[in-house]
Design a protein around this motif. Structure first.
Motif, PDB file in Angstrom:
ATOM      1  N   GLU A  31      70.653  66.223  51.303  1.00  0.00           N
ATOM      2  CA  GLU A  31      69.916  65.306  50.435  1.00  0.00           C
ATOM      3  C   GLU A  31      70.748  64.026  50.337  1.00  0.00           C
ATOM      4  O   GLU A  31      71.714  63.958  49.587  1.00  0.00           O
ATOM      5  CB  GLU A  31      69.724  65.923  49.048  1.00  0.00           C
ATOM      6  CG  GLU A  31      68.942  67.221  49.054  1.00  0.00           C
ATOM      7  CD  GLU A  31      68.894  67.857  47.675  1.00  0.00           C
ATOM      8  OE1 GLU A  31      69.105  67.135  46.675  1.00  0.00           O
ATOM      9  OE2 GLU A  31      68.655  69.071  47.601  1.00  0.00           O
ATOM     10  N   ALA A  32      70.386  63.030  51.118  1.00  0.00           N
ATOM     11  CA  ALA A  32      71.195  61.809  51.194  1.00  0.00           C
ATOM     12  C   ALA A  32      70.308  60.602  51.484  1.00  0.00           C
ATOM     13  O   ALA A  32      70.527  59.877  52.454  1.00  0.00           O
ATOM     14  CB  ALA A  32      72.271  61.957  52.270  1.00  0.00           C
ATOM     15  N   ALA A  33      69.326  60.376  50.663  1.00  0.00           N
ATOM     16  CA  ALA A  33      68.423  59.242  50.871  1.00  0.00           C
ATOM     17  C   ALA A  33      69.165  57.934  50.613  1.00  0.00           C
ATOM     18  O   ALA A  33      69.860  57.774  49.614  1.00  0.00           O
ATOM     19  CB  ALA A  33      67.221  59.345  49.920  1.00  0.00           C
ATOM     20  N   GLN A 106      74.557  57.512  46.470  1.00  0.00           N
ATOM     21  CA  GLN A 106      75.399  56.331  46.316  1.00  0.00           C
ATOM     22  C   GLN A 106      75.075  55.596  45.018  1.00  0.00           C
ATOM     23  O   GLN A 106      73.914  55.293  44.734  1.00  0.00           O
ATOM     24  CB  GLN A 106      75.217  55.387  47.509  1.00  0.00           C
ATOM     25  CG  GLN A 106      76.211  54.239  47.548  1.00  0.00           C
ATOM     26  CD  GLN A 106      76.102  53.451  48.845  1.00  0.00           C
ATOM     27  OE1 GLN A 106      75.144  53.602  49.588  1.00  0.00           O
ATOM     28  NE2 GLN A 106      77.087  52.621  49.110  1.00  0.00           N
ATOM     29  N   PHE A 107      76.117  55.317  44.239  1.00  0.00           N
ATOM     30  CA  PHE A 107      76.014  54.531  43.018  1.00  0.00           C
ATOM     31  C   PHE A 107      76.942  53.328  43.134  1.00  0.00           C
ATOM     32  O   PHE A 107      77.716  53.205  44.091  1.00  0.00           O
ATOM     33  CB  PHE A 107      76.393  55.374  41.789  1.00  0.00           C
ATOM     34  CG  PHE A 107      75.501  56.552  41.549  1.00  0.00           C
ATOM     35  CD1 PHE A 107      74.306  56.406  40.861  1.00  0.00           C
ATOM     36  CD2 PHE A 107      75.847  57.807  42.017  1.00  0.00           C
ATOM     37  CE1 PHE A 107      73.479  57.494  40.636  1.00  0.00           C
ATOM     38  CE2 PHE A 107      75.029  58.908  41.798  1.00  0.00           C
ATOM     39  CZ  PHE A 107      73.833  58.739  41.099  1.00  0.00           C
ATOM     40  N   LEU A 108      76.876  52.440  42.142  1.00  0.00           N
ATOM     41  CA  LEU A 108      77.762  51.275  42.146  1.00  0.00           C
ATOM     42  C   LEU A 108      79.219  51.699  41.995  1.00  0.00           C
ATOM     43  O   LEU A 108      80.126  51.043  42.524  1.00  0.00           O
ATOM     44  CB  LEU A 108      77.375  50.322  41.001  1.00  0.00           C
ATOM     45  CG  LEU A 108      76.005  49.629  41.135  1.00  0.00           C
ATOM     46  CD1 LEU A 108      75.730  48.763  39.919  1.00  0.00           C
ATOM     47  CD2 LEU A 108      75.953  48.786  42.413  1.00  0.00           C
ATOM     48  N   VAL A 131      81.270  66.129  42.697  1.00  0.00           N
ATOM     49  CA  VAL A 131      82.424  65.241  42.495  1.00  0.00           C
ATOM     50  C   VAL A 131      81.876  63.820  42.376  1.00  0.00           C
ATOM     51  O   VAL A 131      81.395  63.257  43.359  1.00  0.00           O
ATOM     52  CB  VAL A 131      83.425  65.328  43.664  1.00  0.00           C
ATOM     53  CG1 VAL A 131      84.656  64.464  43.386  1.00  0.00           C
ATOM     54  CG2 VAL A 131      83.826  66.770  43.922  1.00  0.00           C
ATOM     55  N   PRO A 132      81.932  63.219  41.186  1.00  0.00           N
ATOM     56  CA  PRO A 132      81.375  61.865  41.024  1.00  0.00           C
ATOM     57  C   PRO A 132      82.413  60.781  41.323  1.00  0.00           C
ATOM     58  O   PRO A 132      83.614  61.025  41.386  1.00  0.00           O
ATOM     59  CB  PRO A 132      80.995  61.844  39.534  1.00  0.00           C
ATOM     60  CG  PRO A 132      82.005  62.755  38.896  1.00  0.00           C
ATOM     61  CD  PRO A 132      82.339  63.818  39.906  1.00  0.00           C
ATOM     62  N   LEU A 139      85.582  60.570  50.881  1.00  0.00           N
ATOM     63  CA  LEU A 139      84.437  61.489  51.014  1.00  0.00           C
ATOM     64  C   LEU A 139      84.855  62.843  51.574  1.00  0.00           C
ATOM     65  O   LEU A 139      84.417  63.892  51.084  1.00  0.00           O
ATOM     66  CB  LEU A 139      83.370  60.844  51.907  1.00  0.00           C
ATOM     67  CG  LEU A 139      82.534  59.733  51.276  1.00  0.00           C
ATOM     68  CD1 LEU A 139      81.612  59.105  52.308  1.00  0.00           C
ATOM     69  CD2 LEU A 139      81.720  60.272  50.101  1.00  0.00           C
ATOM     70  N   LEU A 140      85.698  62.845  52.606  1.00  0.00           N
ATOM     71  CA  LEU A 140      86.068  64.118  53.230  1.00  0.00           C
ATOM     72  C   LEU A 140      86.859  64.991  52.261  1.00  0.00           C
ATOM     73  O   LEU A 140      86.642  66.205  52.186  1.00  0.00           O
ATOM     74  CB  LEU A 140      86.875  63.852  54.502  1.00  0.00           C
ATOM     75  CG  LEU A 140      86.148  63.055  55.592  1.00  0.00           C
ATOM     76  CD1 LEU A 140      86.978  63.016  56.857  1.00  0.00           C
ATOM     77  CD2 LEU A 140      84.774  63.647  55.878  1.00  0.00           C
ATOM     78  N   ASP A 141      87.758  64.387  51.502  1.00  0.00           N
ATOM     79  CA  ASP A 141      88.514  65.165  50.517  1.00  0.00           C
ATOM     80  C   ASP A 141      87.582  65.736  49.445  1.00  0.00           C
ATOM     81  O   ASP A 141      87.784  66.872  48.981  1.00  0.00           O
ATOM     82  CB  ASP A 141      89.580  64.281  49.856  1.00  0.00           C
ATOM     83  CG  ASP A 141      90.675  63.879  50.825  1.00  0.00           C
ATOM     84  OD1 ASP A 141      90.863  64.603  51.816  1.00  0.00           O
ATOM     85  OD2 ASP A 141      91.324  62.845  50.603  1.00  0.00           O
ATOM     86  N   ALA A 142      86.574  64.954  49.051  1.00  0.00           N
ATOM     87  CA  ALA A 142      85.641  65.433  48.034  1.00  0.00           C
ATOM     88  C   ALA A 142      84.817  66.610  48.557  1.00  0.00           C
ATOM     89  O   ALA A 142      84.583  67.595  47.835  1.00  0.00           O
ATOM     90  CB  ALA A 142      84.726  64.297  47.591  1.00  0.00           C
ATOM     91  N   PHE A 143      84.372  66.543  49.808  1.00  0.00           N
ATOM     92  CA  PHE A 143      83.617  67.658  50.376  1.00  0.00           C
ATOM     93  C   PHE A 143      84.506  68.894  50.549  1.00  0.00           C
ATOM     94  O   PHE A 143      84.043  70.031  50.400  1.00  0.00           O
ATOM     95  CB  PHE A 143      82.993  67.258  51.713  1.00  0.00           C
ATOM     96  CG  PHE A 143      81.647  66.610  51.566  1.00  0.00           C
ATOM     97  CD1 PHE A 143      80.560  67.313  51.099  1.00  0.00           C
ATOM     98  CD2 PHE A 143      81.467  65.275  51.889  1.00  0.00           C
ATOM     99  CE1 PHE A 143      79.319  66.722  50.958  1.00  0.00           C
ATOM    100  CE2 PHE A 143      80.231  64.668  51.748  1.00  0.00           C
ATOM    101  CZ  PHE A 143      79.154  65.384  51.282  1.00  0.00           C
TER     102      PHE A 143
END
Length: 309
Positions: A31-33, A106-108, A131-132, A139-143
């Motif tokens: 889910e990555a629109a 994606q957010f600000l 992880v917000p 990104l890779l560390d968060a995943f």
């Protein structure tokens, strides 16, 4: 007589999987629109490799698509994976224990990274982790963090008797010795592979005198060139006032003297650097350095000639 047979088949279908059997995870489309496709693909591949490193058998959605007939492919991959019935259908087609869905929004303030693990028997959620505020380079560390948080409850639910994969033992980090009052510090041994003979060469700032000498040589060249211009003006010019000619002469002599002094100081700086490199590390390193200085009518030159080993 059919009722006992149906009950037996139902019990067989719900029989527990052996504890030693590895988990099989289907990585469904994420889910990555609105997120760039290259980031999504990179994140999906990282999740797959992370699960493989944890001893999990991974099936990608692309691999599942290649193994299905066209009609079944449209039915399986075209269903709404947010519905439990679709996740059950995906699990049956892939013969997987878990359907893993990544979330990337994606957010600000950055990305919100999430992983959701669903059981394929009922299609219900087993575990999820978010992880917000994740920057793109994180990104890779968060995943990785999300995968570690999710797979613990998944193993507990589906493989309660299995052991967590053994972690690779970490090499202990060497610590500096503790110093006590009135105890001299013991010299630290150099790391393996470091050539101690090389470290006995000239000091790290030994090049400073030579650098200053080069600068002084440049200043001296400027003074010499200006003195030559004054000399030409004195020899070719027609001065009616003797005082003006005398002023040009004195100015040229002064510039010539400053130029010679600059060259001399520059040569001293170069010679100093040569001596430092020549005398330091004697007997351990081969250093052949010779200072060079020359002055001509149009300027001068200072430098070092030789070889550092």
């Amino acid at each position: 007589m059919f009722l006992p047979l149906l009950a037996t088949l139902a019990l067989l279908g719900q029989a527990p999987v052996p504890a030693g059997a590895p988990l099989t995870v289907l990585i469904a489309p994420p889910e990555a629109a609105g997120v760039p496709s290259h980031i999504v693909s990179f994140a999906q591949e990282h999740v797959a490799e992370q699960l493989k490193a944890d001893g999990v058998q991974v099936i990608r959605a692309s691999e599942l698509s290649q193994g299905l007939p066209p009609a079944q492919r449209k039915q399986v991959l075209g269903c709404n994976r947010l519905e439990a019935s679709c996740r059950v259908l995906l699990g049956e087609a892939a013969v997987a224990d878990v359907v893993m869905i990544a979330e990337l929004v994606q957010f600000l303030s950055g990305y919100r990274v999430g992983l959701k693990a669903y059981g394929t028997q009922t299609g219900e959620l087993i575990a999820e982790h978010y992880v917000p505020g994740v920057k793109e380079d994180q990104l890779l560390d968060a995943f990785t963090q999300a995968s570690e948080k999710v797979m613990g409850p998944v193993r507990k639910a589906l493989r309660p008797g299995s052991q967590t994969p053994a972690q690779t033992p970490k090499t202990p980090v060497a610590q500096a010795p503790t110093l006590t009052p009135n105890t001299p510090a013991a010299p630290l041994a150099p790391p393996p592979g470091v050539d101690t003979a090389r470290r006995s060469g000239g000091p790290g700032l030994a090049w400073l005198p030579a650098a200053g000498g080069v600068v002084l040589a440049g200043v001296g060249t400027v003074f010499v060139l200006q003195a030559r211009q004054d000399y030409r003006a004195l020899t070719t010019g027609d001065y009616e006032d003797p005082k003006a000619a005398l002023a040009v002469k004195e100015r040229g002599e002064r510039k010539q003297l400053l130029g010679a002094a600059s060259f001399a100081l520059g040569a001293v700086g170069v010679v100093t650097t040569g001596l430092i490199y020549g005398l330091s590390g004697k007997g351990e390193s081969k250093t052949e350095v010779h200072p060079v200085a020359s002055v001509s009518g149009s300027g001068g030159m200072v430098g070092l000639a030789g070889t550092w080993h």
